[in-house]
Design an enzyme around this catalytic site. Sequence first.
Site, PDB file in Angstrom:
ATOM      1  N   CYS A   1       0.727  -1.145  -0.019  1.00  0.00           N
ATOM      2  CA  CYS A   1       0.192  -0.183   0.107  1.00  0.00           C
ATOM      3  C   CYS A   1       0.861   1.338  -0.056  1.00  0.00           C
ATOM      4  CB  CYS A   1      -1.028  -0.020   1.232  1.00  0.00           C
ATOM      5  SG  CYS A   1      -1.951  -1.171   1.406  1.00  0.00           S
TER       6      CYS A   1
ATOM      7  N   GLU B   1      19.576 -16.863  -6.450  1.00  0.00           N
ATOM      8  CA  GLU B   1      19.188 -15.683  -6.868  1.00  0.00           C
ATOM      9  C   GLU B   1      18.775 -15.874  -8.342  1.00  0.00           C
ATOM     10  OE1 GLU B   1      18.032 -13.021  -5.538  1.00  0.00           O
ATOM     11  OE2 GLU B   1      18.338 -11.544  -6.992  1.00  0.00           O
TER      12      GLU B   1
ATOM     13  N   LYS C   1       6.744  -4.303  -3.964  1.00  0.00           N
ATOM     14  CA  LYS C   1       8.022  -4.171  -3.889  1.00  0.00           C
ATOM     15  C   LYS C   1       8.576  -4.242  -2.442  1.00  0.00           C
ATOM     16  CE  LYS C   1      12.289  -2.606  -5.026  1.00  0.00           C
ATOM     17  NZ  LYS C   1      13.160  -3.539  -5.711  1.00  0.00           N
TER      18      LYS C   1
ATOM     19  N   LYS D   1      14.965 -14.585  -9.636  1.00  0.00           N
ATOM     20  CA  LYS D   1      14.780 -13.573 -10.631  1.00  0.00           C
ATOM     21  C   LYS D   1      13.969 -13.995 -11.839  1.00  0.00           C
ATOM     22  CE  LYS D   1      15.613 -11.163  -8.824  1.00  0.00           C
ATOM     23  NZ  LYS D   1      15.821 -10.077  -7.579  1.00  0.00           N
TER      24      LYS D   1
ATOM     25  N   ASN E   1      -2.098   2.189   5.806  1.00  0.00           N
ATOM     26  CA  ASN E   1      -1.029   1.068   5.304  1.00  0.00           C
ATOM     27  C   ASN E   1      -0.952   0.402   6.762  1.00  0.00           C
ATOM     28  OD1 ASN E   1      -0.949   2.353   2.977  1.00  0.00           O
ATOM     29  ND2 ASN E   1       1.271   2.802   3.213  1.00  0.00           N
ATOM     30  N   GLY E   2      -0.614  -0.885   6.661  1.00  0.00           N
ATOM     31  CA  GLY E   2      -0.597  -1.878   7.710  1.00  0.00           C
ATOM     32  C   GLY E   2      -1.512  -2.614   8.061  1.00  0.00           C
TER      33      GLY E   2
ATOM     34  N   HIS F   1      20.661 -35.559  -5.573  1.00  0.00           N
ATOM     35  CA  HIS F   1      19.746 -36.320  -4.553  1.00  0.00           C
ATOM     36  C   HIS F   1      18.446 -36.070  -4.655  1.00  0.00           C
ATOM     37  CE1 HIS F   1      23.563 -37.228  -2.437  1.00  0.00           C
ATOM     38  NE2 HIS F   1      23.814 -35.882  -2.632  1.00  0.00           N
TER      39      HIS F   1
ATOM     40  N   TRP G   1      -2.843  -2.664  -1.576  1.00  0.00           N
ATOM     41  CA  TRP G   1      -2.538  -4.085  -1.784  1.00  0.00           C
ATOM     42  C   TRP G   1      -3.388  -4.884  -0.740  1.00  0.00           C
ATOM     43  CZ3 TRP G   1       0.643  -8.010   0.115  1.00  0.00           C
ATOM     44  CH2 TRP G   1       1.324  -8.968  -0.675  1.00  0.00           C
TER      45      TRP G   1
ATOM     46  N   ARG H   1       5.037   0.343  -6.291  1.00  0.00           N
ATOM     47  CA  ARG H   1       4.821  -0.640  -4.741  1.00  0.00           C
ATOM     48  C   ARG H   1       3.966  -1.667  -4.999  1.00  0.00           C
ATOM     49  NH1 ARG H   1       6.487   2.812  -0.357  1.00  0.00           N
ATOM     50  NH2 ARG H   1       4.980   1.852   1.175  1.00  0.00           N
TER      51      ARG H   1
ATOM     52  N   GLU I   1      10.321 -15.005 -10.982  1.00  0.00           N
ATOM     53  CA  GLU I   1       9.219 -14.097 -10.335  1.00  0.00           C
ATOM     54  C   GLU I   1       8.868 -13.135 -11.646  1.00  0.00           C
ATOM     55  OE1 GLU I   1      10.857 -11.137  -7.547  1.00  0.00           O
ATOM     56  OE2 GLU I   1      12.899 -11.319  -8.142  1.00  0.00           O
TER      57      GLU I   1
HETATM   58  C1  F6R Z   1      13.014 -10.226  -5.207  1.00  0.00           C
HETATM   59  C2  F6R Z   1      12.748  -9.246  -4.124  1.00  0.00           C
HETATM   60  C3  F6R Z   1      12.475  -9.714  -2.777  1.00  0.00           C
HETATM   61  C4  F6R Z   1      12.974  -8.755  -1.505  1.00  0.00           C
HETATM   62  C5  F6R Z   1      12.364  -9.316  -0.072  1.00  0.00           C
HETATM   63  C6  F6R Z   1      12.938  -8.524   0.675  1.00  0.00           C
HETATM   64  O1  F6R Z   1      13.579  -9.768  -6.297  1.00  0.00           O
HETATM   65  O2  F6R Z   1      13.006  -8.164  -4.217  1.00  0.00           O
HETATM   66  O3  F6R Z   1      12.751 -11.262  -2.649  1.00  0.00           O
HETATM   67  O4  F6R Z   1      14.518  -8.972  -1.491  1.00  0.00           O
HETATM   68  O5  F6R Z   1      11.024  -8.965  -0.181  1.00  0.00           O
HETATM   69  O6  F6R Z   1      13.111  -7.231   0.740  1.00  0.00           O
HETATM   70  P1  F6R Z   1      13.930  -6.216   1.334  1.00  0.00           P
HETATM   71  O7  F6R Z   1      15.333  -6.283   0.772  1.00  0.00           O
HETATM   72  O8  F6R Z   1      13.386  -4.849   1.151  1.00  0.00           O
HETATM   73  O9  F6R Z   1      13.720  -6.486   2.642  1.00  0.00           O
END
Ligand code: F6R
Length: 599
Positions: free
Chosen positions: A2, A475, A594, A479, A96-97, A498, A70, A27, A482
């Site tokens: 949000c 990672e 985000k 990437k 928010n929250g 395994h 959101w 966001r 997602e």
């Molecule tokens: C993936 C991604 C998420 C964040 C995770 C933690 O591309 O961005 O996996 O890394 O939500 O977010 P932060 O770093 O803001 O705590």
Amino acid sequence: MCGIIGYVGNDHALPIVATGLKNLEYRGYDSVGIALNENGIDVFKKSGEIDDLDVPETHPSNCGIGHTRWSTHGKPTDVNAHPHTDEDGEVAVVHNGIIDNYEALRAELDSHTFTSETDTEVVPHLVEEYLADDHDLRSAVEATIARLDGSFAIAVTASGHDGFVVARRDSPLVVGHGDDGAFVASDVTAFLEHTRDVSYLEDGDVAHLTTDGVSVFHDGEGTDRAVQTVEWEAEAAEKGGYDHYMLKEIHEQPQALRQTLSGRLDTVTGDVDLELDLPEQYLSSLQEIQIVACGTSNHAGRYAARLFEQFADVRTTVETASEYEFSGGRDPWRTLVVAVTQSGETADTLSAMRRAASAGARTLAITNMVGSTAARDADHVVYIRAGPEIGVAATKTFAAQVATLTMVSVYLGRQRGTLSGDRASSLLSNLRELPGAVQQVLDDEERTRDVAAEFVDSDAFFFIGRKLGWPVSLEGALKLKEISYIHAEGFAAGELKHGTLALVTDQTPVVAVLTDGAAPRKSLNNVKEVESRDAPVVGVSSLDDTTKYLDVEFTVPELGVLEPLVANVYLQLFAYHIADELGRPIDKPRNLAKSVTVE
Ligand code: F6R
């Protein structure tokens, strides 16, 4: 997640609030709304996108609040969108929250009619009660938040009252001080084109924003929050000619890394200056480092853990923040808990930090966001200085996190006497060369695009790597899945046999990290395993004799323990171009946000 924007001042609020909401789109959101206060409150809200919002061309109000939602409580419907109001539409609230005790409050407010399924709706009804009880707007909000359990950032405006009142607990709010009015937002990006003079509200703060300015209160007493200047240019938060923020941010990595390293390295003495002042005695008696983080930040933490063990000779564990407990007979006074979080607002990470702090452990936050909750809650903080990252998929912040944590490993090693000046100097020289090495990979983008096109119809991908190559394979897989929605998994290379090897076919390419710091010779055995099951193999390698084992080879320049980090840039480009081929909404992948500010 949000987003909140609010404006009161000399200008019309509608265009400012609407643009602010646009700026917050990154966001992630599923519904949107605006309330304008002008001799009564007009609310416009809807599920869907900001452009779908049915607002008038102009509106005379100079006071407005807006929200991107959101969903957490209640589906993304028009009714559940914010702002929420009381029955008469005299009070409007954005939030928010999560309000944990909203069900009990709803039961208590049984004479009121509720229209939405949200937790937020109790807030305007409570404010209405207090206003009816002769409170002014600020004290009505203060009385209301005293009744709320949970986390919130709220903005409240009411008919017949000047401006709006905001309050925060465990959810960020930043106030902007413009020449022609005052702003509030969950994130400075929302109003950066209007002012760069900001103050960050603290937990428990309540602020009243009116045409006369901003007054901040804490526990009912007036207080000041320092005004700081945001250095980021508004353009820095725009796409700058790239099709997607993600691609722009991948390409920004050399510059972001230079910023991360700037003024912090002494390659002659092997020392780093992170403005980190952990007491000498504490450092020498340190028994364990626990890294807490989620997602990409967790992968950066896994990379760092090996460096901490290697250079600072201290046992280091990496915890998934949502699962973290401070337990197991550890000595809190000899434990350092390092929270790695780009946003500094990830609820799981903040909660892990709080558990560590309440057990008595010292905390260190590694974050991108100055003024974030993590930065303020932690005993110590080191900023990664990557600049704003708008794409939901983290890219440049991963690189900046690993570079920053590498400097922290040098700091710890030097302070603890476990890392020689020579070894430290050579590591810092590698760090200095890192932006250039990343640039070399970026210059090879054309080929990653061609290879991505070749593999775009694959059933699934497996990423493998050992040692520092393992977090990079995790990672790379994260990437890809997602943003492309293709199934991908990352593995310690030795682990594939395994069980998961059963899934390997000629339709499941395997991407192998074969660089220094990733035990590449051993991983070549695993490459042969998958090849004999007909899987095409893409190798990201710094060895000079791997070509014959690989269907595709990407070459990483020599850079010691930072080679896997450079290899990761190939994996980012690869993921991006596969998702682009498939026409995915790369900057806003489905179901993702985000900043994840709920547990
Ligand atoms: C993936 C991604 C998420 C964040 C995770 C933690 O591309 O961005 O996996 O890394 O939500 O977010 P932060 O770093 O803001 O705590």
